[in-house]
Scaffold this motif. Structure first.
Motif, short mmCIF file in Angstrom:
data_model
loop_
_atom_site.label_atom_id
_atom_site.label_comp_id
_atom_site.label_asym_id
_atom_site.label_seq_id
_atom_site.Cartn_x
_atom_site.Cartn_y
_atom_site.Cartn_z
N ILE A 14 5.00 46.25 29.01
CA ILE A 14 4.03 46.66 27.78
C ILE A 14 4.59 47.15 26.86
CG2 ILE A 14 2.33 48.21 27.45
CD1 ILE A 14 1.33 48.62 30.16
N THR A 15 4.31 46.73 25.41
CA THR A 15 4.93 47.47 24.11
C THR A 15 3.67 47.75 23.50
OG1 THR A 15 6.44 47.58 22.62
CG2 THR A 15 5.13 45.59 22.96
N ASN A 16 3.63 48.88 22.63
CA ASN A 16 2.51 49.19 21.86
C ASN A 16 2.73 48.06 20.48
OD1 ASN A 16 5.04 50.45 20.91
ND2 ASN A 16 3.81 51.53 19.51
N GLY A 17 1.29 47.50 20.04
CA GLY A 17 1.20 46.58 19.06
C GLY A 17 1.78 47.27 17.82
N GLY A 18 1.73 48.64 17.44
CA GLY A 18 2.21 49.20 16.19
C GLY A 18 3.61 49.19 16.20
N GLY A 19 4.38 48.80 17.42
CA GLY A 19 5.74 48.77 17.41
C GLY A 19 6.32 47.23 16.89
N ILE A 20 5.21 46.41 16.63
CA ILE A 20 5.55 44.93 16.27
C ILE A 20 5.05 44.90 14.96
CG2 ILE A 20 5.05 42.59 16.69
CD1 ILE A 20 4.61 43.33 19.72
N ILE A 69 -5.84 49.53 16.81
CA ILE A 69 -5.01 50.76 17.04
C ILE A 69 -3.63 50.34 17.29
CG2 ILE A 69 -5.80 50.91 19.41
CD1 ILE A 69 -5.41 54.01 18.85
N GLY A 70 -2.54 50.89 16.65
CA GLY A 70 -1.21 50.78 17.23
C GLY A 70 -0.78 50.87 18.52
N GLY A 71 -1.64 51.54 19.24
CA GLY A 71 -1.22 51.63 20.59
C GLY A 71 -1.77 50.57 21.56
N TYR A 72 -2.41 49.76 20.93
CA TYR A 72 -3.10 48.49 21.69
C TYR A 72 -1.91 47.74 22.47
CZ TYR A 72 -5.72 44.32 23.45
OH TYR A 72 -6.43 43.48 24.05
N PRO A 73 -2.16 47.48 23.90
CA PRO A 73 -1.09 46.98 24.53
C PRO A 73 -0.84 45.56 24.55
CG PRO A 73 -2.96 47.09 26.17
CD PRO A 73 -3.37 47.81 24.61
N GLN A 74 0.50 45.36 24.09
CA GLN A 74 0.80 43.92 24.37
C GLN A 74 1.70 43.63 25.53
OE1 GLN A 74 0.13 41.70 21.65
NE2 GLN A 74 -1.05 43.59 20.85
N THR A 75 1.30 42.71 26.45
CA THR A 75 1.44 42.84 27.76
C THR A 75 2.26 41.56 28.40
OG1 THR A 75 -0.61 42.28 28.64
CG2 THR A 75 -0.10 44.54 28.43
N SER A 76 2.84 41.57 29.40
CA SER A 76 3.38 40.34 30.17
C SER A 76 3.30 40.66 31.47
CB SER A 76 4.88 40.12 29.73
OG SER A 76 5.33 39.09 30.46
N GLY A 77 2.75 39.88 32.17
CA GLY A 77 2.55 39.94 33.82
C GLY A 77 1.23 40.71 34.18
N ILE A 78 0.47 41.09 33.14
CA ILE A 78 -0.85 41.65 33.79
C ILE A 78 -1.99 40.83 33.05
CG2 ILE A 78 -2.06 44.07 33.19
CD1 ILE A 78 0.54 45.32 32.38
N LYS A 79 -2.84 40.44 33.86
CA LYS A 79 -3.97 39.60 33.46
C LYS A 79 -5.19 40.59 33.66
CE LYS A 79 -6.84 35.89 34.53
NZ LYS A 79 -6.87 34.61 33.43
N PHE A 80 -5.74 41.25 32.51
CA PHE A 80 -6.86 41.97 32.58
C PHE A 80 -7.95 41.96 31.57
CE2 PHE A 80 -4.06 43.62 29.20
CZ PHE A 80 -4.86 44.30 28.41
#
Length: 187
Positions: A14-20, A69-80
């Motif tokens: 997981i990384t926060n979208g605001g960091g990208i 929001i910048g905290g929106y999760p960019q994920t790998s391995g999690i289907k949600f």
């Protein structure tokens, strides 16, 4: 060799979208391109959380979805799935934060982790940036991780190494042009 204390199928990212900070077009990728995308010098950290804590992180970091929001999760391995037809149930403010814990998990469901059934009680290793691991943005729950460590590996350097060594310096549309489909938003 795996350095995680959980099975590989329990490792997610997981990384926060605001960091990208930018996107990368298909083609030759330079170090400058990667630095434009990841300009903050964050390092890669690993936090160990239960499925219940992971679910809270996703609920909190999608509290205003579909608004950005910048905290929106960019994920790998999690289907949600995020069901935005349900209101976010705001709980207490996270300490020293402008964000709030969810009073209940009502909007997010996790269908699977790396294609395997999700469990509230299992422990998952979450690879994240050190900002999220330290509770930044909406990721406060990571502070209560049963264990965490910072690898000291700088994210932009790790990405550039992957682009250089695995992709041969080239990102192709056929490999990375399609939406993965691991996040569903119900509106």
């Amino acid at each position: 060799m795996c350095f995680f204390s959980v099975d590989e199928d329990h490792v997610v990212a997981i990384t926060n979208g605001g960091g990208i900070r930018a996107s990368i077009d298909a083609g030759a990728i330079t170090k400058n391109d990667i630095n434009t995308v990841l300009p903050f010098g964050n390092t890669i950290a690993v936090v160990y959380v239960t499925g219940e804590e992971l679910l809270e992180v996703l609920e909190a970091s999608t509290f205003c979805t579909p608004s950005a929001i910048g905290g929106y999760p960019q994920t790998s391995g999690i289907k949600f799935t995020i069901d935005t037809t349900k209101p976010y149930q705001q709980g207490e403010a996270y300490p020293d934060s402008t964000y709030y814990a969810p009073a209940a998990i009502t909007r997010v469901t996790i269908e699977s982790i790396n294609g395997k059934p999700f469990s509230l009680t299992d422990t998952y290793a979450v690879v994240a940036n050190n900002f999220c691991a330290a509770g930044g943005d909406t990721y406060y729950r990571f502070l209560s991780a049963s264990e965490q460590f910072d690898t000291g590996i700088v994210m932009d350097e790790a990405v550039m190494e992957y682009v250089s060594e695995v992709l041969g310096g080239n990102v192709t549309a056929d490999k990375y042009g399609d939406v993965r489909g691991d996040q569903t938003i119900i509106r």
